[in-house]
Write a protein that holds these residues in place. Structure first.
Motif, PDB file in Angstrom:
ATOM      1  N   LYS A   1       0.133 -11.270  35.485  1.00  0.00           N
ATOM      2  CA  LYS A   1       0.075 -12.289  36.031  1.00  0.00           C
ATOM      3  C   LYS A   1       0.905 -13.524  35.339  1.00  0.00           C
ATOM      4  O   LYS A   1       1.545 -14.114  36.076  1.00  0.00           O
ATOM      5  N   SER A   2       0.779 -13.514  33.978  1.00  0.00           N
ATOM      6  CA  SER A   2       1.198 -14.663  33.285  1.00  0.00           C
ATOM      7  C   SER A   2       2.706 -14.311  33.304  1.00  0.00           C
ATOM      8  O   SER A   2       3.523 -15.407  33.423  1.00  0.00           O
ATOM      9  N   LEU A   3       3.317 -13.098  33.140  1.00  0.00           N
ATOM     10  CA  LEU A   3       4.598 -12.827  33.292  1.00  0.00           C
ATOM     11  C   LEU A   3       5.323 -13.168  34.592  1.00  0.00           C
ATOM     12  O   LEU A   3       6.474 -13.915  34.632  1.00  0.00           O
ATOM     13  N   ILE A   4       4.625 -12.765  35.514  1.00  0.00           N
ATOM     14  CA  ILE A   4       5.255 -13.123  36.967  1.00  0.00           C
ATOM     15  C   ILE A   4       5.285 -14.830  37.135  1.00  0.00           C
ATOM     16  O   ILE A   4       6.247 -15.524  37.577  1.00  0.00           O
ATOM     17  N   GLU A   5       4.066 -15.417  36.662  1.00  0.00           N
ATOM     18  CA  GLU A   5       4.241 -16.819  36.780  1.00  0.00           C
ATOM     19  C   GLU A   5       5.225 -17.590  36.059  1.00  0.00           C
ATOM     20  O   GLU A   5       5.754 -18.635  36.395  1.00  0.00           O
ATOM     21  N   ASN A   6       5.651 -16.870  34.956  1.00  0.00           N
ATOM     22  CA  ASN A   6       6.569 -17.389  33.888  1.00  0.00           C
ATOM     23  C   ASN A   6       7.950 -17.106  34.342  1.00  0.00           C
ATOM     24  O   ASN A   6       8.958 -17.431  33.681  1.00  0.00           O
ATOM     25  N   GLY A   7       8.149 -16.105  35.373  1.00  0.00           N
ATOM     26  CA  GLY A   7       9.568 -15.627  35.825  1.00  0.00           C
ATOM     27  C   GLY A   7       9.990 -14.514  34.886  1.00  0.00           C
ATOM     28  O   GLY A   7      11.250 -14.239  35.106  1.00  0.00           O
ATOM     29  N   THR A   8       9.066 -13.881  34.193  1.00  0.00           N
ATOM     30  CA  THR A   8       9.820 -13.053  33.074  1.00  0.00           C
ATOM     31  C   THR A   8       9.105 -11.487  33.199  1.00  0.00           C
ATOM     32  O   THR A   8       9.163 -10.879  32.263  1.00  0.00           O
ATOM     33  N   PHE A   9       8.542 -11.451  34.424  1.00  0.00           N
ATOM     34  CA  PHE A   9       8.146  -9.942  34.490  1.00  0.00           C
ATOM     35  C   PHE A   9       9.393  -9.002  35.174  1.00  0.00           C
ATOM     36  O   PHE A   9       9.796  -9.295  36.108  1.00  0.00           O
TER      37      PHE A   9
ATOM     38  N   ILE B   1      -2.180  -5.591  41.675  1.00  0.00           N
ATOM     39  CA  ILE B   1      -1.383  -6.915  42.001  1.00  0.00           C
ATOM     40  C   ILE B   1      -0.587  -6.690  43.040  1.00  0.00           C
ATOM     41  O   ILE B   1       0.302  -6.011  42.925  1.00  0.00           O
ATOM     42  N   VAL B   2      -0.548  -7.608  44.146  1.00  0.00           N
ATOM     43  CA  VAL B   2       0.530  -7.716  45.153  1.00  0.00           C
ATOM     44  C   VAL B   2       1.066  -8.934  45.063  1.00  0.00           C
ATOM     45  O   VAL B   2       0.469 -10.118  45.056  1.00  0.00           O
ATOM     46  N   LEU B   3       2.558  -8.841  45.022  1.00  0.00           N
ATOM     47  CA  LEU B   3       3.421 -10.138  44.909  1.00  0.00           C
ATOM     48  C   LEU B   3       4.087 -10.107  46.332  1.00  0.00           C
ATOM     49  O   LEU B   3       4.726  -9.195  46.394  1.00  0.00           O
ATOM     50  N   LEU B   4       3.941 -10.965  46.904  1.00  0.00           N
ATOM     51  CA  LEU B   4       5.004 -11.321  48.094  1.00  0.00           C
ATOM     52  C   LEU B   4       5.990 -11.911  47.787  1.00  0.00           C
ATOM     53  O   LEU B   4       6.141 -12.890  46.711  1.00  0.00           O
ATOM     54  N   PRO B   5       7.307 -11.642  48.428  1.00  0.00           N
ATOM     55  CA  PRO B   5       8.669 -12.645  48.376  1.00  0.00           C
ATOM     56  C   PRO B   5       8.321 -14.139  48.255  1.00  0.00           C
ATOM     57  O   PRO B   5       9.277 -14.799  47.777  1.00  0.00           O
ATOM     58  N   THR B   6       7.253 -14.746  49.019  1.00  0.00           N
ATOM     59  CA  THR B   6       6.989 -16.045  48.958  1.00  0.00           C
ATOM     60  C   THR B   6       6.474 -16.476  47.724  1.00  0.00           C
ATOM     61  O   THR B   6       6.256 -17.842  47.459  1.00  0.00           O
ATOM     62  N   GLY B   7       6.200 -15.790  46.745  1.00  0.00           N
ATOM     63  CA  GLY B   7       5.376 -16.067  45.554  1.00  0.00           C
ATOM     64  C   GLY B   7       4.011 -16.089  45.421  1.00  0.00           C
ATOM     65  O   GLY B   7       3.305 -15.881  44.579  1.00  0.00           O
ATOM     66  N   GLU B   8       3.338 -15.622  46.735  1.00  0.00           N
ATOM     67  CA  GLU B   8       1.957 -15.407  46.695  1.00  0.00           C
ATOM     68  C   GLU B   8       1.627 -14.034  46.037  1.00  0.00           C
ATOM     69  O   GLU B   8       2.295 -13.509  46.157  1.00  0.00           O
ATOM     70  N   LEU B   9       0.495 -14.500  45.287  1.00  0.00           N
ATOM     71  CA  LEU B   9      -0.020 -13.315  44.444  1.00  0.00           C
ATOM     72  C   LEU B   9      -1.523 -12.983  44.951  1.00  0.00           C
ATOM     73  O   LEU B   9      -2.193 -13.936  45.113  1.00  0.00           O
ATOM     74  N   PHE B  10      -1.950 -11.652  44.961  1.00  0.00           N
ATOM     75  CA  PHE B  10      -3.168 -11.178  45.197  1.00  0.00           C
ATOM     76  C   PHE B  10      -3.631 -10.154  44.279  1.00  0.00           C
ATOM     77  O   PHE B  10      -2.736  -9.346  44.187  1.00  0.00           O
ATOM     78  N   ILE B  11      -4.953 -10.340  43.837  1.00  0.00           N
ATOM     79  CA  ILE B  11      -5.300  -9.139  42.799  1.00  0.00           C
ATOM     80  C   ILE B  11      -6.345  -8.375  43.965  1.00  0.00           C
ATOM     81  O   ILE B  11      -7.273  -8.953  44.596  1.00  0.00           O
ATOM     82  N   LYS B  12      -6.078  -7.044  43.901  1.00  0.00           N
ATOM     83  CA  LYS B  12      -6.835  -6.418  44.724  1.00  0.00           C
ATOM     84  C   LYS B  12      -7.715  -5.171  44.138  1.00  0.00           C
ATOM     85  O   LYS B  12      -7.300  -4.822  42.881  1.00  0.00           O
ATOM     86  N   ASP B  13      -8.752  -4.735  44.516  1.00  0.00           N
ATOM     87  CA  ASP B  13      -9.699  -3.900  44.383  1.00  0.00           C
ATOM     88  C   ASP B  13     -10.682  -3.996  43.070  1.00  0.00           C
ATOM     89  O   ASP B  13     -10.929  -3.051  42.324  1.00  0.00           O
ATOM     90  N   GLU B  14     -10.858  -5.338  42.854  1.00  0.00           N
ATOM     91  CA  GLU B  14     -11.940  -5.611  41.853  1.00  0.00           C
ATOM     92  C   GLU B  14     -13.237  -5.164  42.137  1.00  0.00           C
ATOM     93  O   GLU B  14     -13.882  -4.535  41.097  1.00  0.00           O
ATOM     94  N   GLU B  15     -13.669  -4.671  43.126  1.00  0.00           N
ATOM     95  CA  GLU B  15     -14.936  -3.923  43.703  1.00  0.00           C
ATOM     96  C   GLU B  15     -14.900  -2.439  43.214  1.00  0.00           C
ATOM     97  O   GLU B  15     -15.698  -1.917  42.702  1.00  0.00           O
ATOM     98  N   GLU B  16     -13.857  -2.054  43.540  1.00  0.00           N
ATOM     99  CA  GLU B  16     -13.459  -0.649  43.119  1.00  0.00           C
ATOM    100  C   GLU B  16     -13.518  -0.228  41.517  1.00  0.00           C
ATOM    101  O   GLU B  16     -14.205   0.418  41.188  1.00  0.00           O
ATOM    102  N   LEU B  17     -13.014  -1.335  40.878  1.00  0.00           N
ATOM    103  CA  LEU B  17     -13.067  -1.269  39.269  1.00  0.00           C
ATOM    104  C   LEU B  17     -14.680  -1.666  38.742  1.00  0.00           C
ATOM    105  O   LEU B  17     -15.126  -0.905  37.972  1.00  0.00           O
ATOM    106  N   GLU B  18     -15.207  -2.546  39.542  1.00  0.00           N
ATOM    107  CA  GLU B  18     -16.874  -2.581  39.073  1.00  0.00           C
ATOM    108  C   GLU B  18     -17.486  -1.555  39.568  1.00  0.00           C
ATOM    109  O   GLU B  18     -18.485  -1.140  38.791  1.00  0.00           O
ATOM    110  N   ASP B  19     -17.410  -0.933  40.633  1.00  0.00           N
ATOM    111  CA  ASP B  19     -18.072   0.303  41.132  1.00  0.00           C
ATOM    112  C   ASP B  19     -17.673   1.321  39.859  1.00  0.00           C
ATOM    113  O   ASP B  19     -18.570   2.323  39.648  1.00  0.00           O
ATOM    114  N   ALA B  20     -16.410   1.665  39.483  1.00  0.00           N
ATOM    115  CA  ALA B  20     -16.207   2.674  38.626  1.00  0.00           C
ATOM    116  C   ALA B  20     -16.739   2.294  37.304  1.00  0.00           C
ATOM    117  O   ALA B  20     -17.286   3.349  36.563  1.00  0.00           O
ATOM    118  N   LEU B  21     -17.070   1.062  36.742  1.00  0.00           N
ATOM    119  CA  LEU B  21     -17.808   0.921  35.779  1.00  0.00           C
ATOM    120  C   LEU B  21     -19.362   1.173  35.690  1.00  0.00           C
ATOM    121  O   LEU B  21     -19.873   1.862  34.923  1.00  0.00           O
TER     122      LEU B  21
END
Length: 183
Positions: A154-162, A113-133
Protein backbone atom coordinates in the motif's frame (compact mmCIF):
# COMPACT_ATOMS: atom_id res chain seq x y z
CA UNK A 1 -3.91 -25.56 4.74
CA UNK A 2 -3.41 -22.61 2.43
CA UNK A 3 -5.18 -22.54 -0.93
CA UNK A 4 -2.81 -22.96 -3.88
CA UNK A 5 -3.70 -20.86 -6.94
CA UNK A 6 -2.20 -21.68 -10.35
CA UNK A 7 -1.31 -19.15 -13.06
CA UNK A 8 -3.00 -21.07 -15.89
CA UNK A 9 -6.38 -21.17 -14.08
CA UNK A 10 -7.08 -24.45 -15.87
CA UNK A 11 -9.86 -25.31 -13.43
CA UNK A 12 -11.88 -22.22 -14.33
CA UNK A 13 -15.08 -23.55 -15.95
CA UNK A 14 -16.33 -20.06 -16.92
CA UNK A 15 -13.92 -20.02 -19.88
CA UNK A 16 -14.95 -21.95 -23.00
CA UNK A 17 -12.05 -20.95 -25.22
CA UNK A 18 -8.67 -19.68 -24.06
CA UNK A 19 -5.08 -18.99 -24.95
CA UNK A 20 -2.32 -19.20 -22.37
CA UNK A 21 1.35 -18.26 -22.35
CA UNK A 22 4.03 -17.94 -19.69
CA UNK A 23 7.67 -17.01 -19.41
CA UNK A 24 10.44 -16.53 -16.87
CA UNK A 25 12.12 -13.13 -16.75
CA UNK A 26 15.32 -12.09 -15.03
CA UNK A 27 15.71 -8.38 -15.69
CA UNK A 28 16.84 -5.39 -13.68
CA UNK A 29 13.22 -4.54 -12.79
CA UNK A 30 11.64 -8.01 -12.45
CA UNK A 31 12.68 -11.56 -11.71
CA UNK A 32 10.05 -14.29 -11.77
CA UNK A 33 7.34 -15.87 -13.86
CA UNK A 34 4.68 -14.06 -15.84
CA UNK A 35 1.55 -15.69 -17.23
CA UNK A 36 -1.12 -14.45 -19.61
CA UNK A 37 -4.62 -15.90 -19.89
CA UNK A 38 -6.65 -14.70 -22.87
CA UNK A 39 -10.35 -15.42 -22.36
CA UNK A 40 -11.43 -15.73 -25.97
CA UNK A 41 -14.93 -16.98 -25.13
CA UNK A 42 -16.57 -17.11 -21.69
CA UNK A 43 -19.81 -18.67 -20.49
CA UNK A 44 -20.87 -15.34 -19.00
CA UNK A 45 -19.18 -12.09 -17.96
CA UNK A 46 -18.11 -11.61 -14.35
CA UNK A 47 -18.45 -8.29 -12.54
CA UNK A 48 -17.49 -7.32 -9.00
CA UNK A 49 -18.60 -4.42 -6.85
CA UNK A 50 -16.32 -2.11 -4.89
CA UNK A 51 -18.35 0.35 -2.86
CA UNK A 52 -20.72 1.91 -5.39
CA UNK A 53 -18.62 0.90 -8.40
CA UNK A 54 -19.26 -2.20 -10.51
CA UNK A 55 -16.29 -3.48 -12.52
CA UNK A 56 -16.42 -6.17 -15.22
CA UNK A 57 -13.29 -8.30 -14.73
CA UNK A 58 -13.98 -11.17 -17.17
CA UNK A 59 -15.66 -11.21 -20.55
CA UNK A 60 -14.89 -12.37 -24.08
CA UNK A 61 -11.44 -11.22 -25.25
CA UNK A 62 -10.21 -10.11 -21.79
CA UNK A 63 -6.63 -10.80 -20.72
CA UNK A 64 -5.32 -11.57 -17.26
CA UNK A 65 -1.61 -11.03 -16.75
CA UNK A 66 -0.22 -12.54 -13.57
CA UNK A 67 3.23 -11.66 -12.25
CA UNK A 68 4.90 -14.02 -9.77
CA UNK A 69 7.92 -12.11 -8.44
CA UNK A 70 10.65 -14.44 -7.12
CA UNK A 71 11.09 -14.52 -3.36
CA UNK A 72 8.23 -12.08 -2.69
CA UNK A 73 5.07 -12.44 -0.62
CA UNK A 74 2.66 -11.30 -3.32
CA UNK A 75 1.49 -11.83 -6.87
CA UNK A 76 -0.19 -9.28 -9.13
CA UNK A 77 -2.97 -10.00 -11.62
CA UNK A 78 -3.64 -7.18 -14.07
CA UNK A 79 -7.00 -7.51 -15.78
CA UNK A 80 -7.32 -5.97 -19.25
CA UNK A 81 -10.62 -5.51 -21.08
CA UNK A 82 -11.18 -6.41 -24.74
CA UNK A 83 -9.74 -3.07 -25.88
CA UNK A 84 -6.56 -3.56 -23.82
CA UNK A 85 -7.40 -1.10 -21.04
CA UNK A 86 -6.60 -2.03 -17.44
CA UNK A 87 -9.78 -2.64 -15.44
CA UNK A 88 -8.00 -3.46 -12.18
CA UNK A 89 -4.84 -4.73 -10.52
CA UNK A 90 -5.52 -7.55 -8.05
CA UNK A 91 -2.69 -8.18 -5.60
CA UNK A 92 -2.75 -11.51 -3.79
CA UNK A 93 -0.80 -11.66 -0.56
CA UNK A 94 0.88 -15.05 -0.36
CA UNK A 95 3.26 -17.13 1.70
CA UNK A 96 5.31 -18.08 -1.35
CA UNK A 97 5.39 -18.40 -5.14
CA UNK A 98 6.48 -21.64 -6.76
CA UNK A 99 6.28 -24.00 -9.74
CA UNK A 100 4.51 -27.33 -10.16
CA UNK A 101 4.25 -29.27 -13.43
CA UNK A 102 5.72 -26.21 -15.20
CA UNK A 103 2.91 -23.92 -13.97
CA UNK A 104 3.57 -21.05 -11.52
CA UNK A 105 1.48 -20.94 -8.34
CA UNK A 106 0.99 -19.04 -5.09
CA UNK A 107 0.05 -20.21 -1.61
CA UNK A 108 -2.64 -17.65 -0.83
CA UNK A 109 -2.53 -15.80 2.52
CA UNK A 110 -6.14 -14.56 2.23
CA UNK A 111 -5.62 -10.78 2.14
CA UNK A 112 -5.86 -9.02 -1.22
CA UNK A 113 -5.47 -5.50 -2.48
CA UNK A 114 -7.49 -4.18 -5.41
CA UNK A 115 -6.24 -1.10 -7.20
CA UNK A 116 -8.45 0.56 -9.80
CA UNK A 117 -7.09 2.76 -12.63
CA UNK A 118 -8.75 5.72 -10.85
CA UNK A 119 -6.30 5.20 -7.95
CA UNK A 120 -8.98 3.83 -5.63
CA UNK A 121 -7.58 1.09 -3.39
CA UNK A 122 -9.49 -1.61 -1.54
CA UNK A 123 -8.25 -4.20 0.95
CA UNK A 124 -10.24 -7.42 0.69
CA UNK A 125 -10.86 -10.56 2.70
CA UNK A 126 -9.82 -9.35 6.15
CA UNK A 127 -12.55 -11.60 7.58
CA UNK A 128 -11.06 -14.63 5.81
CA UNK A 129 -7.69 -13.88 7.40
CA UNK A 130 -9.31 -13.48 10.83
CA UNK A 131 -11.19 -16.80 10.38
CA UNK A 132 -7.98 -18.56 9.28
CA UNK A 133 -6.25 -17.37 12.46
CA UNK A 134 -9.22 -18.30 14.68
CA UNK A 135 -9.48 -21.76 13.12
CA UNK A 136 -5.76 -22.53 13.34
CA UNK A 137 -5.20 -22.55 9.55
CA UNK A 138 -2.51 -19.92 10.06
CA UNK A 139 -0.59 -18.84 13.15
CA UNK A 140 0.12 -15.37 14.53
CA UNK A 141 3.36 -15.17 12.51
CA UNK A 142 1.57 -15.66 9.16
CA UNK A 143 -1.22 -13.31 10.22
CA UNK A 144 1.33 -10.57 10.95
CA UNK A 145 3.27 -11.36 7.76
CA UNK A 146 0.11 -10.88 5.67
CA UNK A 147 -0.73 -7.53 7.25
CA UNK A 148 2.87 -6.30 6.98
CA UNK A 149 2.92 -7.17 3.27
CA UNK A 150 -0.34 -5.26 2.73
CA UNK A 151 1.05 -2.20 4.52
CA UNK A 152 4.29 -2.34 2.53
CA UNK A 153 2.56 -2.67 -0.87
CA UNK A 154 0.00 0.00 0.00
CA UNK A 155 2.84 2.39 0.84
CA UNK A 156 4.64 1.59 -2.45
CA UNK A 157 1.42 2.19 -4.41
CA UNK A 158 0.80 5.49 -2.65
CA UNK A 159 4.38 6.57 -3.43
CA UNK A 160 4.05 5.49 -7.08
CA UNK A 161 6.90 3.00 -6.69
CA UNK A 162 5.11 -0.37 -6.88
CA UNK A 163 6.97 -1.50 -10.00
CA UNK A 164 4.75 -4.42 -11.05
CA UNK A 165 1.80 -2.22 -12.00
CA UNK A 166 4.13 -0.12 -14.16
CA UNK A 167 5.47 -3.25 -15.90
CA UNK A 168 2.06 -4.82 -16.60
CA UNK A 169 1.54 -3.58 -20.16
CA UNK A 170 5.12 -4.42 -21.13
CA UNK A 171 4.77 -7.95 -19.72
CA UNK A 172 1.40 -8.42 -21.45
CA UNK A 173 2.96 -7.43 -24.79
CA UNK A 174 5.80 -9.93 -24.31
CA UNK A 175 3.37 -12.78 -23.80
CA UNK A 176 0.97 -11.61 -26.52
CA UNK A 177 3.86 -12.04 -28.97
CA UNK A 178 4.15 -15.67 -27.83
CA UNK A 179 0.50 -16.18 -28.89
CA UNK A 180 1.32 -14.82 -32.33
CA UNK A 181 4.46 -16.95 -32.60
CA UNK A 182 2.51 -20.01 -31.49
CA UNK A 183 4.93 -20.85 -28.65
Amino acid sequence: MLKRKYGDRSDWKRIFQRKYAQDFLDTEKFKGYITLLHTIKVREPLSVTYGEKQVCIVDDQYMWLQQFPAEKKHSVTTMFDASGEVVQWYIDICLRNGMENDIPWIDDLFLDIVLLPTGELFIKDEEELEDALSNGIIDEHLYTLAWNEVKSIKSLIENGTFELIHLAKEHKEMLTKKFKEGT
